[in-house]
Design a protein around this motif. Structure first.
Motif, mmCIF file in Angstrom:
data_model
loop_
_atom_site.group_PDB
_atom_site.id
_atom_site.type_symbol
_atom_site.label_atom_id
_atom_site.label_comp_id
_atom_site.label_asym_id
_atom_site.label_seq_id
_atom_site.Cartn_x
_atom_site.Cartn_y
_atom_site.Cartn_z
ATOM 1 N N THR A 32 38.295 42.201 35.120
ATOM 2 C CA THR A 32 37.002 42.768 35.531
ATOM 3 C C THR A 32 36.396 41.883 36.616
ATOM 4 O OG1 THR A 32 36.615 43.680 33.328
ATOM 5 C CG2 THR A 32 34.704 43.471 34.782
ATOM 6 N N ILE A 33 36.177 42.473 37.796
ATOM 7 C CA ILE A 33 35.636 41.749 38.948
ATOM 8 C C ILE A 33 34.215 42.233 39.213
ATOM 9 C CG2 ILE A 33 35.833 41.327 41.438
ATOM 10 C CD1 ILE A 33 37.942 39.924 39.821
ATOM 11 N N THR A 34 33.279 41.294 39.335
ATOM 12 C CA THR A 34 31.913 41.600 39.764
ATOM 13 C C THR A 34 31.698 40.982 41.141
ATOM 14 O OG1 THR A 34 31.125 41.571 37.478
ATOM 15 C CG2 THR A 34 29.465 41.412 39.215
ATOM 16 N N THR A 49 40.694 43.889 46.359
ATOM 17 C CA THR A 49 42.157 43.885 46.407
ATOM 18 C C THR A 49 42.679 42.772 45.519
ATOM 19 O OG1 THR A 49 42.127 44.706 48.682
ATOM 20 C CG2 THR A 49 44.172 43.698 47.905
ATOM 21 N N VAL A 50 43.697 43.092 44.685
ATOM 22 C CA VAL A 50 44.337 42.129 43.797
ATOM 23 C C VAL A 50 45.820 42.091 44.139
ATOM 24 C CG1 VAL A 50 44.840 41.504 41.420
ATOM 25 C CG2 VAL A 50 42.635 42.537 41.996
ATOM 26 N N VAL A 51 46.361 40.906 44.440
ATOM 27 C CA VAL A 51 47.762 40.742 44.837
ATOM 28 C C VAL A 51 48.385 39.629 44.003
ATOM 29 C CG1 VAL A 51 49.333 40.193 46.732
ATOM 30 C CG2 VAL A 51 47.243 41.502 47.189
ATOM 31 N N GLY A 52 49.569 39.885 43.432
ATOM 32 C CA GLY A 52 50.280 38.865 42.681
ATOM 33 C C GLY A 52 50.828 37.782 43.573
ATOM 34 N N THR A 53 50.826 36.532 43.084
ATOM 35 C CA THR A 53 51.255 35.406 43.920
ATOM 36 C C THR A 53 52.352 34.550 43.294
ATOM 37 O OG1 THR A 53 49.479 34.020 43.024
ATOM 38 C CG2 THR A 53 48.992 35.263 45.044
ATOM 39 N N ASP A 54 52.858 34.908 42.086
ATOM 40 C CA ASP A 54 53.964 34.142 41.520
ATOM 41 C C ASP A 54 55.104 35.094 41.167
ATOM 42 O OD1 ASP A 54 53.154 35.418 39.220
ATOM 43 O OD2 ASP A 54 52.464 33.617 38.193
ATOM 44 N N ALA A 55 56.200 34.545 40.637
ATOM 45 C CA ALA A 55 57.407 35.339 40.380
ATOM 46 C C ALA A 55 57.148 36.477 39.412
ATOM 47 C CB ALA A 55 58.524 34.429 39.839
ATOM 48 N N ALA A 56 56.251 36.278 38.440
ATOM 49 C CA ALA A 56 56.012 37.295 37.423
ATOM 50 C C ALA A 56 55.132 38.424 37.915
ATOM 51 C CB ALA A 56 55.383 36.646 36.191
ATOM 52 N N THR A 57 54.368 38.213 39.019
ATOM 53 C CA THR A 57 53.374 39.219 39.425
ATOM 54 C C THR A 57 53.603 39.795 40.813
ATOM 55 O OG1 THR A 57 51.930 37.496 40.333
ATOM 56 C CG2 THR A 57 51.615 38.092 38.019
ATOM 57 N N LYS A 58 54.480 39.181 41.639
ATOM 58 C CA LYS A 58 54.660 39.644 43.003
ATOM 59 C C LYS A 58 55.186 41.066 43.089
ATOM 60 C CE LYS A 58 55.274 35.328 45.578
ATOM 61 N NZ LYS A 58 56.212 34.486 46.355
ATOM 62 N N ALA A 59 55.974 41.476 42.086
ATOM 63 C CA ALA A 59 56.589 42.798 42.139
ATOM 64 C C ALA A 59 55.611 43.919 41.801
ATOM 65 C CB ALA A 59 57.786 42.849 41.183
ATOM 66 N N LEU A 60 54.449 43.583 41.291
ATOM 67 C CA LEU A 60 53.483 44.614 40.887
ATOM 68 C C LEU A 60 52.843 45.264 42.103
ATOM 69 C CD1 LEU A 60 51.622 42.874 37.921
ATOM 70 C CD2 LEU A 60 53.415 44.609 37.787
ATOM 71 N N THR A 61 52.639 46.581 42.012
ATOM 72 C CA THR A 61 51.894 47.318 43.030
ATOM 73 C C THR A 61 50.541 47.676 42.454
ATOM 74 O OG1 THR A 61 53.931 48.235 43.983
ATOM 75 C CG2 THR A 61 51.842 49.348 44.513
ATOM 76 N N ILE A 62 49.479 47.086 43.010
ATOM 77 C CA ILE A 62 48.135 47.249 42.456
ATOM 78 C C ILE A 62 47.264 47.901 43.518
ATOM 79 C CG2 ILE A 62 46.173 46.080 41.384
ATOM 80 C CD1 ILE A 62 48.087 43.718 40.855
ATOM 81 N N SER A 63 46.803 49.099 43.230
ATOM 82 C CA SER A 63 45.977 49.836 44.191
ATOM 83 C C SER A 63 44.585 49.221 44.280
ATOM 84 C CB SER A 63 45.862 51.309 43.767
ATOM 85 O OG SER A 63 47.144 51.920 43.724
ATOM 86 N N PRO A 64 44.044 49.069 45.514
ATOM 87 C CA PRO A 64 42.678 48.546 45.657
ATOM 88 C C PRO A 64 41.656 49.484 45.004
ATOM 89 C CG PRO A 64 43.867 48.507 47.750
ATOM 90 C CD PRO A 64 44.689 49.328 46.823
ATOM 91 N N LEU A 65 40.575 48.919 44.566
ATOM 92 C CA LEU A 65 39.484 49.686 43.973
ATOM 93 C C LEU A 65 38.177 49.320 44.658
ATOM 94 C CD1 LEU A 65 40.289 49.331 40.150
ATOM 95 C CD2 LEU A 65 40.811 51.278 41.637
ATOM 96 N N LYS A 66 37.213 50.228 44.579
ATOM 97 C CA LYS A 66 35.867 49.936 45.062
ATOM 98 C C LYS A 66 34.935 49.705 43.885
ATOM 99 C CE LYS A 66 35.834 52.138 49.607
ATOM 100 N NZ LYS A 66 35.095 53.051 50.510
#
Length: 882
Positions: A32-34, A49-66
């Motif tokens: 949850t981002i405020t 925007t949320v982007v993975g930065t390590d081996a466990a999360t880089k493969a995730l595709t996360i759509s931006p939200l407003k």
């Protein structure tokens, strides 16, 4: 054994399937981002925007939200690991959280969007080169929120701080009003220093303005209180008297504000006051030939109490009405004591002030914008002396006897100003009117018991004064003064990189028969490079200055009819004598051909942005002013004989003097903004600081000491020299640091060359009964005081507590934008409690800034200082906000 093998085999067969089954039952990762702005107000509709930065999360595709209307964006079904989180919104820097580790379950984080600097915020919706060629947005400095917070809570000290920051010739405007009282610091929304030297909308040559924009409360009711204390035990030793003089100050204030109707109306009320006293120092020569330098055993108390209120109301979605009210009372006692003046010279004043402002601003259809404001004020002041007795002046030795102050001034003034903007194609027209006026009633009485003037101690001991003067008659005068200025100007966008700004201003004043006051103006603003980091400016024009009401009052009051100023040379002492004779009198008059002072000036400069952190500007200006006021003695002695023996001095104020100014200024600012909120929230980061300052080199010259000061030779040919305000060189530097979280430091240093003073013989060599005669061959204002240096420091620590709500209502805000005023909906800060404790120290090093130099050759103190300016003072204070 076989049973154990079977069980083990079954476990091995089941193990590969057991791991996936276990992962499927692991709890999800929820984020949850405020998103908030620097004040803590939530920002709706901000892309996150949320982007993975390590081996466990880089493969995730996360759509931006407003973000929602509550400033919240929620991401589900993430996996544990490291992420980079960013948020954007027009008008703000990128908000970034790097290498944030998320754990299974709920994760909550806050992204703070830093404000863009003014020069960058302009380019959000405009081409950078076009913005740099805009006259109204270049050559200016915006104070950061941290810098505003570090200003003094005392209005007088805040005024001096702003003058130091902008320069001695800057004019201060509050919500577009000149001459308005400074608002409490809690009501200040923004402070912008503009350097616009050629616009036709400006009456003043030089055109340096400090624009203060106030902000009524928004959201739910909130406010604050503050208190400060100073005691002489914490002050520095006066380097001249060698002692600490008793002094004390108690200051208090508070404000309350909020929204009355959401996005419709908001208000703010405040009060402030203080009670203080200090002890004056005298430095006098005694009749026996010695001298005394000490703190006198008399306190000079002062009390002040003020109240103010602000109200914003949205008449329509485009038009906003702002109303403000101020009332204050100021009492002072034992003024006039110090330097050469003995304690019996004390007098007191009582001052009452009531002021109100009304402003209506907003767009009219698509192409027009109007800003209309009216200002009215009532001022009453009275004076009274401690001792009613004749005055004895021994030139630059001591002054004794009564202060001879009585009566007062009762003034009702008004100002109506309106600007209309029209934009079409390459033209941005602005036309406006400024109508100022007032009714003045004054029975201010001075020297009604008479003054004996002695040239030196020997003359006093011998009882032989040089002359005796006394005013008799009725001091009451009443008059109206109205002054009008109208103007038209156009910013012509010749091309994206080039703006021409022609204009014309006309001014007239009811006190003068002077109607030919047309002031053409012209400016060129050029941004030669596409990156918009460089702005060049060339401008010039003609300006006029009003006749001051103080000068007019002197010519109206002491005209030989209402009041006569008796002037007896070589009188008997202590009774002046001349029994049975009509003594000659002084009189003052305004020359029939008097005209408003006229200035023709030219200025050029460059404004350069080096990078997002650093900026500097260089400007040079030359001005020649003609029709300057000076005194002309129509009855000066010729070979010792006056043309009219029934009169003494007949001083006519004429406008035939002149002055010139040459000024080179280099101003600079550096702000090392931390790259991300994560760094900003660190306990320590050395990059949280900014620096502002300027170096000013000037040469001011003229041939007059004022409208009632005739030259000793009664000719201007011998009078050209430095003005009394010529500082030559001045350096100002201000440093703000928040390196330690919640702990702020402000250091400011002001160094400037001492001002000139005049060398006189101390004798009435030409027999005109004015002690301004100089030695042969000595130029006017040829001596200069010592350099002045002062360092001030403010240390503050702020801590907050209390629950912060997820969202708060907004209100109506008014903001200055290049001379225009725009209205916007403003989100309120979060509902939390904040407390700040601070210490404010002036003249930190307690440097002996010598002043009060005597230029009188017959004085014991000839070419010596007689005082020091501002020994170290220490104030402690606390502020509480809710």
């Amino acid at each position: 054994m076989r049973g154990l093998i079977a069980i083990a085999s079954a476990a091995c067969l089941l193990l590969p399937g057991a791991v996936p089954a276990r992962a499927q039952t692991a709890p999800d990762v929820k984020l949850t981002i405020t998103v908030v702005d620097p004040s803590g107000a939530v920002v709706a509709d901000a892309p996150v925007t949320v982007v993975g930065t390590d081996a466990a999360t880089k493969a995730l595709t996360i759509s931006p939200l407003k973000t929602s209307d509550k400033g919240i964006a929620t991401f589900d079904k993430l996996v544990a690991g490291k992420y980079s989180i960013s948020a954007t919104f027009p008008g703000f820097e990128l908000g970034l959280l790097q290498d944030v580790r998320l754990k299974p379950g709920d994760n909550k984080h806050v992204v703070v969007l830093p404000l863009k600097k003014m020069s960058e915020s302009v380019s959000v919706s405009r081409d950078a080169q076009a913005a740099a060629a805009d006259r109204s947005t270049t050559f200016g400095t915006t104070l950061t929120r941290e810098q505003i917070d570090q200003l003094s809570d005392d209005a007088d000290e805040m005024m001096q701080q702003l003058q130091d920051l902008a320069g001695p010739n800057a004019k201060i405007r509050v919500d577009s009003f000149e001459g308005a009282q400074l608002p409490p610091k809690a009501q200040i929304k923004s402070i912008h220093i503009t350097r616009n030297t050629f616009a036709a909308e400006s009456h003043y040559i030089g055109g340096i303005f400090v624009d203060i924009i106030t902000q009524p409360g928004v959201g739910p009711m909130r406010g604050g209180m503050n208190a400060a204390f100073r005691d002489g035990s914490m002050s520095g030793v006066n380097q001249f008297t060698g002692e600490k003089a008793p002094e004390q100050i108690r200051r208090y204030g508070g404000n309350l504000g909020g929204s009355i109707a959401k996005e419709k109306a908001s208000y703010s009320i405040g009060f402030n006051g203080f009670s203080n006293y200090d002890t004056p120092n005298v430095n006098v020569a005694t009749p026996n030939g010695g001298n005394v330098s000490q703190a006198v055993r008399v306190q000079t108390p002062r009390t002040y109490a003020g109240f103010n209120g602000l109200l914003d109301y949205a008449l329509t979605k485009d038009q906003t009405l702002r109303m403000a009210f101020n009332q204050s009372r100021n009492t002072q006692r034992n003024l006039g004591i110090g330097a050469y003046d003995l304690p019996e010279r004390g007098y007191g004043t009582d001052q009452d002030f009531i002021g109100f402002r009304v402003q209506e601003a907003g767009p009219i259809k698509r192409r027009f914008f109007i800003n209309t404001r009216a200002f009215g004020q009532f001022q009453d002041s009275t004076s009274h002396s401690v001792l009613e007795a004749p005055t004895i002046v021994v030139n630059d030795a001591f002054t004794s006897g009564g202060a001879q102050r009585a009566g007062g001034r009762h003034v009702k003034t008004f100002s109506i100003q309106s600007d209309l903007d029209y934009v079409r194609g390459i033209n941005s027209w602005r036309t406006g009117i400024q109508l100022d006026g007032g009714r003045y009633r004054s029975d201010d009485a001075t020297n009604y018991l008479g003054t004996y003037t002695f040239t030196d101690i020997d003359a006093f001991n011998a009882g032989t004064p040089a002359f005796f003067t006394r005013r008799i008659g009725d001091p009451l005068i009443e008059y109206w003064n109205v002054q009008l200025g109208v103007y038209l100007q156009d910013d012509i966008r010749v091309r994206k990189s080039l703006t021409l700004s022609p204009g014309l201003r006309y001014e007239v004043q009811s006190l003068l028969h002077d109607y030919n006051n047309f002031g053409p103006r012209m400016g060129v603003t050029w941004a030669p490079f596409k990156n918009g980091r460089t702005s060049l400016r060339l401008g010039g024009g003609v300006y006029y200055d009003w006749l001051s009401t103080g000068t007019y009052e002197q010519t109206l009051r002491v005209d030989g009819v209402r009041q006569q100023e008796i002037n007896i040379p070589d009188p008997a002492y202590p009774i002046p004598g001349q029994v049975g004779q009509v003594p000659p009198t002084n009189k003052y008059l305004l020359g029939p051909d008097y005209q408003m002072a006229r200035s023709a000036g030219l200025t050029t400069g460059i404004d350069q942005t080096i990078n997002p952190h650093a900026r500097f500007g260089v400007s040079y200006g030359y001005t020649r002013q003609t029709r300057v006021a000076r005194g002309n003695n129509l009855n000066a002695p010729i070979d010792g004989v006056r043309p009219d023996p029934t009169l003494a001095n007949e001083i006519e104020t004429v406008s035939d003097a002149a002055s010139t100014s040459k000024e080179l200024e280099v101003n600079f600012s550096f702000s090392w903004l931390a790259p991300s909120p994560a760094v900003n929230q660190a306990r320590f980061n050395w990059r949280r600081f900014n620096v502002n300052g300027y170096y000013d080199f000037n040469r001011y010259r003229n041939d007059t000491d004022g409208p009632f000061s005739p030259p000793p030779t009664n000719t201007l040919s011998t009078e050209w020299g430095p003005t009394s305000s010529d500082r030559g060189n001045q350096l100002f530097l201000s440093i703000n640091s928040n390196a330690i979280k919640n702990f702020a430091i402000n250091l400011s240093a002001n160094i400037y060359q001492g001002t000139p003073y005049n060398i006189t013989t101390g004798l009435d060599d030409n027999g005109d009964q004015i002690l301004n005669d100089r030695p042969i061959g000595v130029a006017r204002n040829s001596a200069r005081q010592a350099y002045q240096e002062s360092i001030a420091a403010r240390f503050s620590y702020t801590f907050s507590f209390g629950k912060t709500p997820a969202s708060t209502p907004g209100g109506i805000g008014i903001m200055m934008n290049g001379g225009a005023i725009t209205t916007t909906a403003v989100a309120a800060p979060p509902n939390r409690f904040r407390m700040q404790v601070y210490a404010y120290i002036t003249n930190l090093a307690n440097r002996a800034n010598l002043t009060g130099y005597s230029g009188v050759m017959t004085s014991l103190f000839f070419m010596q200082p007689t005082a020091v300016a501002n020994p170290r003072k220490v104030d402690f204070g606390v502020s509480f906000f809710f």
